[in-house]
Design an enzyme around this catalytic site. Structure first.
Site, short mmCIF file in Angstrom:
data_model
loop_
_atom_site.label_atom_id
_atom_site.label_comp_id
_atom_site.label_asym_id
_atom_site.label_seq_id
_atom_site.Cartn_x
_atom_site.Cartn_y
_atom_site.Cartn_z
N CYS A 7 -47.82 -78.21 26.62
CA CYS A 7 -48.58 -78.26 25.15
C CYS A 7 -50.07 -78.78 25.58
O CYS A 7 -50.40 -78.71 26.87
CB CYS A 7 -47.82 -79.31 24.12
SG CYS A 7 -47.74 -80.82 24.36
N ARG A 13 -45.26 -81.85 21.28
CA ARG A 13 -44.34 -80.63 21.23
C ARG A 13 -43.57 -80.63 22.71
O ARG A 13 -42.42 -80.48 22.76
CB ARG A 13 -45.18 -79.63 21.21
CG ARG A 13 -45.55 -79.36 19.59
CD ARG A 13 -46.54 -78.24 19.40
NE ARG A 13 -47.91 -78.45 20.01
CZ ARG A 13 -48.95 -77.78 19.86
NH1 ARG A 13 -48.73 -76.59 19.48
NH2 ARG A 13 -50.12 -78.41 20.53
N ASP A 118 -48.45 -77.63 15.80
CA ASP A 118 -48.83 -78.83 16.23
C ASP A 118 -48.41 -80.16 15.34
O ASP A 118 -49.24 -80.07 14.16
CB ASP A 118 -50.09 -78.86 16.92
CG ASP A 118 -50.31 -80.18 17.53
OD1 ASP A 118 -49.61 -81.08 17.75
OD2 ASP A 118 -51.58 -80.12 18.45
#
Length: 151
Positions: A7, A13, A118
């Site tokens: 990420c 994440r 996100d």
């Protein structure tokens, strides 16, 4: 198989994906090595407190320190799964000779061209939604790897 989840900052994440997939792979008996990194990660950053809490609710510990994606990571990986198309393109631009093993997680696991949302800066509920989205995708990934193993 060596899998790396990627990420942006490696605090939300990708560490959640790493921890979730380690848990799923262990339950399913998959022979995988799993880690995570970020395309713009600060070294030794901490995981988001809400990421830690969202995983704790699933009885999964997240003891994580962020790391920047390196050429060594890319070379060692069999599969690089990014959270967004932008992450994928950044990696392909920087490490083009390895583009055949770089996919978004949704592309690889679900066959769709979409990004994982996100949760950075969001509430615990936002992190829970991200966790659940990742968990669904990672279960699909585990099923695919299990089928490939059984062939």
């Amino acid at each position: 198989m060596n899998i790396i989840f990627v990420c942006t900052g490696n605090t939300c994440r990708s560490p959640m994906a790493e921890a979730l997939f380690k848990s799923i792979a262990e339950k399913k008996g998959l022979d995988v090595t799993v880690r995570s990194a970020g395309v713009f990660a600060s070294p030794n950053g901490k995981a988001s407190p809400y990421a830690i809490e969202a995983l704790f609710e699933k009885h999964i510990a997240l003891n994580h320190v962020s790391s920047q994606l390196t050429e060594e990571d890319v070379e060692a990986a069999d599969l690089i799964l990014t959270m967004t198309n932008q992450h994928k393109q950044l990696i392909i631009n920087q490490f083009g000779s390895h583009s055949d093993k770089v996919f978004t997680i949704k592309e690889y696991a679900a066959g769709v061209d979409e990004d994982v949302t996100d949760p950075f800066g969001g509430t615990l509920e936002v992190y829970r939604r991200s966790r659940d989205e990742l968990e669904d995708l990672l279960n699909l990934l585990a099923e695919q790897l299990q089928k490939n193993k059984d062939r």
